[in-house]
Design an enzyme around this catalytic site. Sequence first.
Site: not given
Length: 401
Positions: A141, A226, A255
């Site tokens: 994801f 990531d 984030k």
Amino acid sequence: MSVTETSISSAEAHSAHNYHPLPVVVASADGAWMTDVEGRRYLDMLAGYSALNFGHGNRRLIDAAKAQLERVTLTSRAFHHDRFADFSTQLAELCGMEMVLPMNTGAEAVETAVKTARKWGYKVNGVPDGQAKIVVAENNFHGRTTTIVSFSTDAEARADFGPYTPGFEIVPYGDLAALEAAVDANTVAVLLEPIQGEAGVLVPPAGYLPGVRELTRARNVLFIADEIQSGLGRTGKTFACEHEGVVPDMYVLGKALGGGVVPVSAVVSSAEVLGVFRPGEHGSTFGGNPLACAVALEVIAMLRTGDFQQRATELGDHLHRELGLLVGSGAVDAVRGRGLWAGVDIAPALGTGREISEKLMDLGVLVKDTHGSTIRIAPPLVISKEDLDWGLTQLRSVLNI
């Protein structure tokens, strides 16, 4: 109708249905707690998918944002501003890298990493134009843009959005032999999550990440990590890669870099890699804006203390000990994770992950489901041990343990 029902009804009538949120309407929040429009309090055990590592309304971050709001919030990259140099320098130092390319959202940062790897492959590594390939992992994801869903194996994220962007090969996560077989002369990068969050907090086998690092170095291929969800303290280290002594060629961050205050993301790498860009080849009006830089600088300063990493380690050890006791009870099939991050596989006979999440909501705990029967637990790193234990008590109650 109640205030909650009215708000949800209006939202569903006038917004696209691209999310399926729990039926709670948050009005305020502080630390690890949120309060809804009816005045009910909830323990936040999701932390905005790790965007709120430092808690809601963190005073240091709010003060930094307020101070910058009074000065300047946006210049675009058409001009320099006085927070950009410090942000770039300090983030590069935190990562042990040389250069930073700032963006806003995590998906933008992943897209930037893809463009960077391709450009590097053509200009530095001699890959024929238009032939660059990036190897990715099954169940990944990395976002939901058109290019990113092109290498997703999630049918919900991918279906009906073709035609898809070529140039990617998908291999099983954690399978080093499959990865090695996929890397060829046109491969420019391997893009992986050190821990797969959306897939259910999947931790790869020991030795996998060092194996990826060794393979990519031997084949002169970029290793892109990531760390949008796994990075910036969540696992007990600044970066999840550190648990296995691995330093990738490129970090993709987002984030928590914005502290849950503003969207901030970045690609961080060497001068050789990010130095391939020339003016006009990539950019963002809001990327690296003064407000974003001010907040991110405070995030970097907080991480430099090591306090949040230590807290995630200590509370994470406690969390996993307590969750481990549930395995074998008949209610929990498996628990995975690292630091203050866990995926809990609920026995299907007890209900879906969504049903368990709704029951926890009724008891004042907010988590989120993924992939059927799995719930994710990722509280803000500022949560107290007492509140964490209270949340776990509610989980045991829901599971009848």
